[in-house]
Design a protein around this motif. Sequence first.
Motif, PDB file in Angstrom:
ATOM      1  N   ILE A   1      -5.424  -4.724   0.964  1.00 50.03           N
ATOM      2  CA  ILE A   1      -4.440  -4.857   2.021  1.00 50.03           C
ATOM      3  C   ILE A   1      -4.405  -3.558   2.795  1.00 50.03           C
ATOM      4  CG2 ILE A   1      -3.037  -6.412   0.628  1.00 50.03           C
ATOM      5  CD1 ILE A   1      -1.024  -4.131   0.356  1.00 50.03           C
ATOM      6  N   ALA A   2      -3.890  -3.591   4.008  1.00 50.77           N
ATOM      7  CA  ALA A   2      -3.714  -2.383   4.812  1.00 50.77           C
ATOM      8  C   ALA A   2      -2.247  -2.215   5.109  1.00 50.77           C
ATOM      9  CB  ALA A   2      -4.504  -2.493   6.118  1.00 50.77           C
ATOM     10  N   ALA A   3      -1.760  -0.994   4.977  1.00 52.51           N
ATOM     11  CA  ALA A   3      -0.347  -0.735   5.229  1.00 52.51           C
ATOM     12  C   ALA A   3      -0.228   0.332   6.288  1.00 52.51           C
ATOM     13  CB  ALA A   3       0.340  -0.276   3.934  1.00 52.51           C
ATOM     14  N   THR A   4       0.353  -0.025   7.417  1.00 50.57           N
ATOM     15  CA  THR A   4       0.585   0.954   8.467  1.00 50.57           C
ATOM     16  C   THR A   4       2.015   0.837   8.909  1.00 50.57           C
ATOM     17  OG1 THR A   4      -0.084  -0.606  10.186  1.00 50.57           O
ATOM     18  CG2 THR A   4      -1.792   0.825   9.301  1.00 50.57           C
ATOM     19  N   GLY A   5       2.540   1.922   9.434  1.00 47.08           N
ATOM     20  CA  GLY A   5       3.929   1.867   9.872  1.00 47.08           C
ATOM     21  C   GLY A   5       4.326   3.117  10.606  1.00 47.08           C
TER      22      GLY A   5
ATOM     23  N   PRO B   1       6.587  -9.287   5.045  1.00 44.76           N
ATOM     24  CA  PRO B   1       6.309  -7.851   5.212  1.00 44.76           C
ATOM     25  C   PRO B   1       6.589  -7.081   3.928  1.00 44.76           C
ATOM     26  CG  PRO B   1       8.447  -8.371   6.149  1.00 44.76           C
ATOM     27  CD  PRO B   1       7.864  -9.683   5.673  1.00 44.76           C
ATOM     28  N   SER B   2       5.914  -7.465   2.862  1.00 44.76           N
ATOM     29  CA  SER B   2       6.154  -6.843   1.560  1.00 44.76           C
ATOM     30  C   SER B   2       5.254  -5.633   1.366  1.00 44.76           C
ATOM     31  CB  SER B   2       5.900  -7.856   0.436  1.00 44.76           C
ATOM     32  OG  SER B   2       6.794  -8.940   0.509  1.00 44.76           O
TER      33      SER B   2
ATOM     34  N   GLU C   1       9.155  -9.806  -0.888  1.00 42.71           N
ATOM     35  CA  GLU C   1       9.706 -11.114  -0.535  1.00 42.71           C
ATOM     36  C   GLU C   1       8.899 -12.230  -1.176  1.00 42.71           C
ATOM     37  OE1 GLU C   1      10.013 -11.747   3.651  1.00 42.71           O
ATOM     38  OE2 GLU C   1      11.093  -9.875   4.052  1.00 42.71           O
ATOM     39  N   ASN C   2       9.604 -13.179  -1.794  1.00 43.99           N
ATOM     40  CA  ASN C   2       9.026 -14.444  -2.252  1.00 43.99           C
ATOM     41  C   ASN C   2       7.741 -14.273  -3.071  1.00 43.99           C
ATOM     42  OD1 ASN C   2      11.098 -15.663  -0.836  1.00 43.99           O
ATOM     43  ND2 ASN C   2       9.828 -16.228   0.915  1.00 43.99           N
ATOM     44  N   LEU C   3       7.901 -14.197  -4.377  1.00 46.09           N
ATOM     45  CA  LEU C   3       6.752 -14.151  -5.279  1.00 46.09           C
ATOM     46  C   LEU C   3       6.051 -15.507  -5.246  1.00 46.09           C
ATOM     47  CD1 LEU C   3       5.127 -12.613  -7.437  1.00 46.09           C
ATOM     48  CD2 LEU C   3       6.716 -13.525  -9.134  1.00 46.09           C
ATOM     49  N   SER C   4       4.764 -15.511  -4.917  1.00 46.72           N
ATOM     50  CA  SER C   4       4.046 -16.766  -4.683  1.00 46.72           C
ATOM     51  C   SER C   4       2.739 -16.809  -5.456  1.00 46.72           C
ATOM     52  CB  SER C   4       3.767 -16.952  -3.186  1.00 46.72           C
ATOM     53  OG  SER C   4       4.971 -16.937  -2.453  1.00 46.72           O
TER      54      SER C   4
END
Length: 364
Positions: A71-75, A159-160, A212-215
């Motif tokens: 995954i990529a995380a930017t902010g 947006p976890s 959010e929301n474990l899937s």
Amino acid sequence: MAFSEETADLMANDLARAIAEHRTREADAAAATAAQQRAASKRAPRLKKRWQLVAAASLAGALVVGSAGAIAATGALTTVNGLLDDMFNGAPASTEVIDAIGRPIGASASCNGVTVTADAVVGDRYNYVVVFSIARDDGEPFDVAPNDAGTLPLMFEGPSGTHIDWMDGGGGSIHFYDADPSDNAIQMVESMSADTFNGKGIIGNTARVHLENLSVLDGANGLHTLVEGTWDLKFTMNYDDTTVDLPAGFAVDYNGLSADVESIAISPIGITVDYTAHDVMNWQDQGDGKMSDRNEAEMDRILNLPILISLADGTVIDATESGSSSRTNGDGTTSVHKTLVFDVFAAPENVTSVSIAGTEVWER
């Protein structure tokens, strides 16, 4: 505490102004340091000494489990919002360091019968690994079967993820596994590299986790929610810094151009390299929003500095195509920051050499 909108705006503006002034001072100091580094010798000295590191060996088992999807995380900078969050919602959980590993104290959140807890964090200046436990409050085990790789086909939706104060961007992977199928908990391991605005690294900053929301990812039925809810927790990124700075200040040739390698930092969980390439990306106009093969090749030409880490068992970790951020300079050069979180635990005694573009910068 309760504040009017006008008062809250004034507080936020004051904080933003203070942070901006702080960032200006930090940038001036960083520029002075960079100038000193560029003036350093262009030839790499040989370093033949044993790394003096405290290896967080108890996390090795978690680190060698195969990752399930990158995954990529930017902010954007979250320090202002973070400070207001701390003021109104409480300070982050403190993190106690035991045997080099950070143990967040009280960093947990519960929703709909499930509690998420940050159990341990280990890392270096720019790379980190956090182990979370996800437990059913009723004491029953999760009914999720592992896949062929031994990991659990789980993910959090929306947006976890984890954002660290002063974090500019980053990337890595998250995977789930079940350390004890008979108990009521499963584990989530987040392995990430994080760039920061101030360049000082992530140790001591606040990590803010939103899930959010474990899937479940079901190959036949697609994605479906296992537990609905949101979990928010925060803790201090406090752990023993396992970073070792290797010799730098030398020039290399790669992909038809030259570069000055300014810094190399390695640890048991990752490597970080900063260099300046003596060219810029020659972008081709494209209108469909999709990167063309030509532009992708240009990006690879600048960013894919060959980096190899050799281990005693014959394993070679190739960080050539690791995550990178870059900045075009006014003198026709490109500054590049490369980071990679290893998918194995590279204990110091197991690393035999580190080479960059064919130049051996460290060997045992």
